[in-house]
Every structure is written in C-alpha cells, then in structure tokens.
Design an enzyme around this catalytic site. Structure first.
Site, PDB file in Angstrom:
ATOM      1  N   GLN A 189       0.684  -0.942   0.187  1.00 31.80           N
ATOM      2  CA  GLN A 189      -0.036   0.550   0.095  1.00 31.80           C
ATOM      3  C   GLN A 189       0.492   1.333   0.250  1.00 31.80           C
ATOM      4  OE1 GLN A 189      -3.559  -0.272   3.008  1.00 31.80           O
ATOM      5  NE2 GLN A 189      -2.047  -1.671   3.671  1.00 31.80           N
ATOM      6  N   ASP A 244       5.929   4.940  -1.160  1.00 38.28           N
ATOM      7  CA  ASP A 244       7.190   5.349  -1.345  1.00 38.28           C
ATOM      8  C   ASP A 244       8.978   4.422  -2.093  1.00 38.28           C
ATOM      9  OD1 ASP A 244       7.723   3.287   1.983  1.00 38.28           O
ATOM     10  OD2 ASP A 244       7.888   2.428   0.186  1.00 38.28           O
ATOM     11  N   HIS A 289      -1.443   1.084  -4.013  1.00 34.51           N
ATOM     12  CA  HIS A 289      -1.580   3.138  -4.328  1.00 34.51           C
ATOM     13  C   HIS A 289      -1.059   3.851  -4.945  1.00 34.51           C
ATOM     14  CE1 HIS A 289      -3.969   2.204  -0.181  1.00 34.51           C
ATOM     15  NE2 HIS A 289      -4.095   1.538  -1.402  1.00 34.51           N
ATOM     16  N   CYS A 310      -1.280  19.815 -21.759  1.00 30.86           N
ATOM     17  CA  CYS A 310      -2.725  20.270 -22.230  1.00 30.86           C
ATOM     18  C   CYS A 310      -3.052  21.472 -21.219  1.00 30.86           C
ATOM     19  CB  CYS A 310      -3.107  19.814 -22.168  1.00 30.86           C
ATOM     20  SG  CYS A 310      -3.294  18.705 -20.623  1.00 30.86           S
ATOM     21  N   GLY A 322       2.598  -4.467   9.075  1.00 27.50           N
ATOM     22  CA  GLY A 322       2.940  -2.925   9.017  1.00 27.50           C
ATOM     23  C   GLY A 322       1.562  -1.952   8.574  1.00 27.50           C
ATOM     24  N   THR A 323       0.247  -3.014   8.655  1.00 27.00           N
ATOM     25  CA  THR A 323      -1.222  -1.366   8.205  1.00 27.00           C
ATOM     26  C   THR A 323      -2.091  -1.619   9.043  1.00 27.00           C
ATOM     27  OG1 THR A 323      -2.905  -1.609   6.811  1.00 27.00           O
ATOM     28  CG2 THR A 323      -1.916  -4.036   6.691  1.00 27.00           C
ATOM     29  N   SER A 324      -2.192  -0.658   9.349  1.00 28.82           N
ATOM     30  CA  SER A 324      -3.350  -0.904  10.091  1.00 28.82           C
ATOM     31  C   SER A 324      -5.119  -1.131   9.982  1.00 28.82           C
ATOM     32  CB  SER A 324      -4.293   0.970  10.043  1.00 28.82           C
ATOM     33  OG  SER A 324      -4.777   1.476   9.452  1.00 28.82           O
ATOM     34  N   ALA A 346       8.374  -4.330  12.414  1.00 28.82           N
ATOM     35  CA  ALA A 346       8.518  -5.015  10.569  1.00 28.82           C
ATOM     36  C   ALA A 346       9.979  -5.895  10.751  1.00 28.82           C
ATOM     37  CB  ALA A 346       8.118  -4.464  10.089  1.00 28.82           C
TER      38      ALA A 346
HETATM   39  C1  BV8 Z   1     -11.856   3.092  -3.724  1.00 23.75           C
HETATM   40  C2  BV8 Z   1      -1.900   6.893  -1.687  1.00 23.75           C
HETATM   41  C3  BV8 Z   1     -13.639   3.450  -4.921  1.00 23.75           C
HETATM   42  C4  BV8 Z   1      -2.203   8.844  -1.169  1.00 23.75           C
HETATM   43  C5  BV8 Z   1      -3.858   5.947   0.208  1.00 23.75           C
HETATM   44  C6  BV8 Z   1     -15.667   4.855   4.711  1.00 23.75           C
HETATM   45  C7  BV8 Z   1     -15.990   3.001   5.331  1.00 23.75           C
HETATM   46  C8  BV8 Z   1     -14.760   2.172   4.477  1.00 23.75           C
HETATM   47  C9  BV8 Z   1     -14.351   2.021   3.964  1.00 23.75           C
HETATM   48  C10 BV8 Z   1     -14.475   3.597   2.345  1.00 23.75           C
HETATM   49  C11 BV8 Z   1     -15.129   4.780   3.539  1.00 23.75           C
HETATM   50  N1  BV8 Z   1     -15.551   5.835   3.167  1.00 23.75           N
HETATM   51  C12 BV8 Z   1     -14.413   5.901   1.613  1.00 23.75           C
HETATM   52  C13 BV8 Z   1     -14.258   4.468   1.314  1.00 23.75           C
HETATM   53  C14 BV8 Z   1     -12.810   4.045   0.666  1.00 23.75           C
HETATM   54  C15 BV8 Z   1     -11.528   4.796   1.057  1.00 23.75           C
HETATM   55  C16 BV8 Z   1     -11.273   4.139   2.238  1.00 23.75           C
HETATM   56  O1  BV8 Z   1     -10.856   2.912   2.310  1.00 23.75           O
HETATM   57  N2  BV8 Z   1     -11.204   5.085   3.177  1.00 23.75           N
HETATM   58  C17 BV8 Z   1     -11.211   4.851   4.323  1.00 23.75           C
HETATM   59  C18 BV8 Z   1      -9.496   6.061   4.984  1.00 23.75           C
HETATM   60  C19 BV8 Z   1     -11.650   4.995   5.378  1.00 23.75           C
HETATM   61  N3  BV8 Z   1     -10.981   4.142   0.170  1.00 23.75           N
HETATM   62  C20 BV8 Z   1     -10.501   4.146  -1.325  1.00 23.75           C
HETATM   63  O2  BV8 Z   1     -10.813   5.544  -1.395  1.00 23.75           O
HETATM   64  C21 BV8 Z   1     -10.224   3.979  -2.410  1.00 23.75           C
HETATM   65  N4  BV8 Z   1     -10.694   4.107  -3.498  1.00 23.75           N
HETATM   66  O3  BV8 Z   1     -12.347   2.789  -2.998  1.00 23.75           O
HETATM   67  O4  BV8 Z   1     -11.972   3.401  -4.896  1.00 23.75           O
HETATM   68  C22 BV8 Z   1     -13.774   3.178  -6.401  1.00 23.75           C
HETATM   69  C23 BV8 Z   1     -14.376   2.061  -7.496  1.00 23.75           C
HETATM   70  C24 BV8 Z   1     -14.361   2.723  -8.470  1.00 23.75           C
HETATM   71  C25 BV8 Z   1     -13.822   4.158  -9.350  1.00 23.75           C
HETATM   72  C26 BV8 Z   1     -14.274   5.060  -9.194  1.00 23.75           C
HETATM   73  C27 BV8 Z   1     -13.679   5.007  -6.761  1.00 23.75           C
HETATM   74  C28 BV8 Z   1      -8.618   4.081  -2.609  1.00 23.75           C
HETATM   75  C29 BV8 Z   1      -7.472   4.215  -1.262  1.00 23.75           C
HETATM   76  C30 BV8 Z   1      -6.322   4.668  -1.489  1.00 23.75           C
HETATM   77  C31 BV8 Z   1      -5.795   5.558  -0.444  1.00 23.75           C
HETATM   78  N5  BV8 Z   1      -4.838   6.181  -0.621  1.00 23.75           N
HETATM   79  N6  BV8 Z   1      -2.469   6.564  -0.397  1.00 23.75           N
HETATM   80  C32 BV8 Z   1      -0.910   9.174  -0.447  1.00 23.75           C
HETATM   81  O5  BV8 Z   1       0.150   8.197   0.107  1.00 23.75           O
HETATM   82  O6  BV8 Z   1      -1.052   9.944  -0.597  1.00 23.75           O
HETATM   83  S1  BV8 Z   1      -3.878   5.605   1.188  1.00 23.75           S
HETATM   84  C33 BV8 Z   1      -2.696   5.270   2.307  1.00 23.75           C
HETATM   85  O7  BV8 Z   1      -3.217   4.203   3.835  1.00 23.75           O
HETATM   86  C34 BV8 Z   1      -1.556   4.993   2.130  1.00 23.75           C
HETATM   87  O8  BV8 Z   1      -1.223   4.239   1.419  1.00 23.75           O
HETATM   88  C35 BV8 Z   1      -1.242   3.690   3.444  1.00 23.75           C
HETATM   89  O9  BV8 Z   1      -0.682   3.146   3.396  1.00 23.75           O
HETATM   90  C36 BV8 Z   1      -2.771   3.246   3.514  1.00 23.75           C
HETATM   91  C37 BV8 Z   1      -3.271   2.319   4.484  1.00 23.75           C
HETATM   92  O10 BV8 Z   1      -2.687   2.867   5.735  1.00 23.75           O
HETATM   93  P1  BV8 Z   1      -1.522   2.115   6.568  1.00 23.75           P
HETATM   94  O11 BV8 Z   1      -0.383   1.428   5.529  1.00 23.75           O
HETATM   95  O12 BV8 Z   1      -2.512   0.725   7.350  1.00 23.75           O
HETATM   96  O13 BV8 Z   1      -0.475   3.452   7.113  1.00 23.75           O
HETATM   97  P2  BV8 Z   1      -1.647   2.930   8.535  1.00 23.75           P
HETATM   98  O14 BV8 Z   1      -0.460   4.260   8.961  1.00 23.75           O
HETATM   99  O15 BV8 Z   1      -2.800   3.465   8.724  1.00 23.75           O
HETATM  100  O16 BV8 Z   1      -1.334   1.997   9.755  1.00 23.75           O
HETATM  101  C38 BV8 Z   1       0.439   2.061  10.129  1.00 23.75           C
HETATM  102  C39 BV8 Z   1       0.272   0.432  10.705  1.00 23.75           C
HETATM  103  O17 BV8 Z   1       1.320   0.590  11.024  1.00 23.75           O
HETATM  104  C40 BV8 Z   1      -0.102   0.434  12.144  1.00 23.75           C
HETATM  105  O18 BV8 Z   1      -1.336  -0.296  12.572  1.00 23.75           O
HETATM  106  C41 BV8 Z   1       1.038   0.447  13.686  1.00 23.75           C
HETATM  107  O19 BV8 Z   1       0.710  -0.078  14.675  1.00 23.75           O
HETATM  108  C42 BV8 Z   1       2.005  -0.015  12.778  1.00 23.75           C
HETATM  109  N7  BV8 Z   1       3.293  -0.101  12.695  1.00 23.75           N
HETATM  110  C43 BV8 Z   1       3.570   0.735  13.195  1.00 23.75           C
HETATM  111  N8  BV8 Z   1       5.830   0.926  12.954  1.00 23.75           N
HETATM  112  C44 BV8 Z   1       5.136  -0.862  12.430  1.00 23.75           C
HETATM  113  C45 BV8 Z   1       4.356  -0.920  12.552  1.00 23.75           C
HETATM  114  N9  BV8 Z   1       4.530  -2.140  11.846  1.00 23.75           N
HETATM  115  C46 BV8 Z   1       5.318  -2.943  11.510  1.00 23.75           C
HETATM  116  N10 BV8 Z   1       6.001  -2.566  11.553  1.00 23.75           N
HETATM  117  C47 BV8 Z   1       6.653  -1.778  13.003  1.00 23.75           C
HETATM  118  N11 BV8 Z   1       7.643  -0.823  12.987  1.00 23.75           N
END
Ligand code: BV8
Length: 244
Positions: free
Chosen positions: A100, A103, A117, A148, A185-187, A229
């Site tokens: 996801q 980087d 992503h 464009c 490493g994903t929430s 990780a």
């Molecule tokens: C889509 C690029 C439809 C941008 C990213 C309501 C409910 C459910 C879903 C939705 C909703 N409303 C909208 C939605 C859908 C939405 C969504 O899921 N929203 C969420 C916020 C609820 N999804 C979308 O919009 C997706 N598209 O559904 O399209 C569609 C279909 C057809 C036509 C049109 C539309 C698109 C989603 C993509 C978003 N873009 N990134 C950018 O980076 O600028 S997502 C973004 O979140 C990052 O890519 C990131 O990777 C990703 C997920 O987060 P995590 O990787 O999990 O990171 P996070 O910080 O959350 O967690 C880190 C974890 O690591 C933690 O648990 C922590 O404990 C742990 N950790 C920390 N240190 C360590 C560790 N683990 C291991 N080792 C360590 N050392």
C-alpha cells in the site's frame, strides 16, 4: 517474540504466500506512517483530507507542497531490514508482495511489489492521466503538463479513486491462490487493500499479522507477531534458513 514451530513449518513449504504491506513496513526507514500524527507544517492536516483530487483542485499549492515534503523524506530514506528480508524471502519462495506504500522502498530493496496505491515519485497529467516525464512538465507550484496545461499530479491513488485495474486483478488473484497471507505494518483501515485478507481467509489461507498494535483484523489472525517488521521479518527469514 516466539516463532511457533508450526508457523515455521508452514512457511518453509513451497506453497504461495501473499504479503500485504502497509506504512509500518517503512517506519524503520524514517518514513512516517500514514496515520501517525503529522509533524511541523503538516500537523494541522489529516492525510485523508489532503490525499484527494478534490483537495488538490481546491488548494493545489498546499497539496503539492505536501507531496514535495513527503518526496524529500522518502528520497532521504533507505530500505530497512524488513524490506531486505522480504526481498530475500521472495528469492527463495513464491511470495507476492502487495504494498500500500507509495515510497518505492520495496523496489529499492530489489523486491518485486505490486504498488496498490501507486508511486509518489511518478507524475501524471491531472486531466489526461498519462505518466509525465520531466520533459513533459513545466515547473511551478504545482507544475503543469506541457501538452494540455493541466496540473501535474503525483502518481498515487487518492481516496475516492479506483485502484489501477491490473494491480487490483493481480492482488486479488494472489489472495485467492495463497496458502498463507501475511499482513505487515498496516492498520487495515483502507479499502479495498484491507479486503485482500478476507479474500485470502475465504480461500482457506492461514493469516499471520505482524504489527506491534492491534488492528480490526487481529482477532482473525492464526498467528500474531506483535513487534516491529524490522525485527520480525529478519528473524523469520533467519529461522527459515533463507539467508544462505
Ligand atoms: C476506492 C496513496 C472506489 C495516497 C492511499 C468508509 C468506510 C470504508 C471505506 C471507505 C469509506 N469511505 C470511503 C471509503 C473507501 C476509501 C477508504 O478505505 N477510506 C478509509 C480512510 C476509510 N478507499 C478509497 O477511496 C480507495 N478507492 O475505494 O475506490 C472506487 C471504485 C471505482 C471507481 C472510483 C472509486 C482508494 C484508497 C487509496 C488511498 N490512498 N495512499 C498517498 O499516499 O498520498 S492510502 C494510504 O493509507 C497509504 O497508502 C497507506 O499505506 C494506506 C493504508 O494505511 P497503512 O499503510 O495501514 O498505514 P497506517 O498509518 O494506517 O498504519 C500503519 C500501521 O503500521 C499501524 O497499524 C501501526 O501499528 C503499524 N506499525 C507502526 N510501526 C510499525 C508497524 N508495523 C510493523 N512494524 C513497525 N515498525
């Protein structure tokens, strides 16, 4: 942190594994995770508010500067031991990595990852959606497309945008065919990436979660390795004898 003998026996086999990686995989590289509090200038913004086409249209300069800030952080970052362990694993066994993260660090560690992503280093034309090389871009904040005149935009998937078709197809195929799914490493908050674990479970896979924190899918895990990780993955590869 104990590695259960039956987990090692499972992963020593040659059945396919799906690894779903999130921002925690790059945490040890100094790349802030997506939901950890943002720092400095960006502290007042939530990423979900900035990572959308609407935000970009509303305030292109601010959103563009956020990506410039993140790109600079990522350019200074190096792949960490977790990325290298996944690359080693992938060289020894049929491991599909769906990341996801935008980087590019898994690729920089020599691994082959499906960029679910997109990739922050790439630029697209906001209107034509095609990839823009440096020659196609007129500098500015934000820069514009030479063909464009529309804004350039980072080659990432914003909230509300569809996952690139090929990435979605490949990731779902891997989830349906894997014997074990490893979420690292994903929430597990972002859809449809978080649906891949359920797809794998429905197909009968065992589920390994590597995360120091609990997530909404932790209760579904057959194995929970509650540590970083960068600690777990090298230990796992070592225990499996894949380093030789
Ligand atoms: C889509 C690029 C439809 C941008 C990213 C309501 C409910 C459910 C879903 C939705 C909703 N409303 C909208 C939605 C859908 C939405 C969504 O899921 N929203 C969420 C916020 C609820 N999804 C979308 O919009 C997706 N598209 O559904 O399209 C569609 C279909 C057809 C036509 C049109 C539309 C698109 C989603 C993509 C978003 N873009 N990134 C950018 O980076 O600028 S997502 C973004 O979140 C990052 O890519 C990131 O990777 C990703 C997920 O987060 P995590 O990787 O999990 O990171 P996070 O910080 O959350 O967690 C880190 C974890 O690591 C933690 O648990 C922590 O404990 C742990 N950790 C920390 N240190 C360590 C560790 N683990 C291991 N080792 C360590 N050392």
């Amino acid at each position: 942190m104990q590695l259960a003998p039956d987990l090692l026996a499972r992963l020593a086999g040659r059945e396919p594994v799906l690894v779903l990686a999130g921002a925690g995989l790059s945490a040890a590289s100094g790349v802030p995770t997506f939901r950890a509090a943002q720092t400095g200038l960006w502290a007042k913004f939530r990423p979900e508010e900035l990572a959308t086409a609407e935000a970009y249209q509303r305030d292109p300069k601010t959103v563009w500067q956020w990506y410039v800030w993140r790109r600079e952080l990522i350019q200074k970052a190096q792949p960490n031991a977790a990325h290298h362990a996944l690359t080693t694993w992938q060289k020894q066994r049929p491991v599909t990595i769906v990341t996801q993260n935008v980087d590019g660090l898994q690729a920089r560690a020599g691994g082959d990852a499906i960029e679910f992503h997109g990739n922050i280093e790439r630029n697209l034309c906001f209107d034509e959606h095609r990839v823009l090389t440096d020659d196609d871009i007129i500098a500015g904040e934000p820069p514009t497309c030479r063909h464009c005149n529309a804004y350039a935009r980072p080659g990432v998937v914003w909230f509300g945008e569809a996952i690139p078709e090929y990435a979605l197809l490949q990731a779902n195929q891997a989830a349906e065919q894997c014997h074990t799914v490893v979420s690292v490493g994903t929430s597990s908050l972002v859809y449809p990436a978080n649906a891949l674990v359920e797809t794998a479970l429905r197909a009968g896979a065992a589920f390994v979660e590597i995360n120091p924190e609990q997530t909404p899918v932790s209760s579904l895990a057959d194995y929970r390795l509650a540590a970083g990780a960068e600690e777990v993955l090298p230990r796992l590869i070592e225990a499996l004898g894949f380093n030789e």
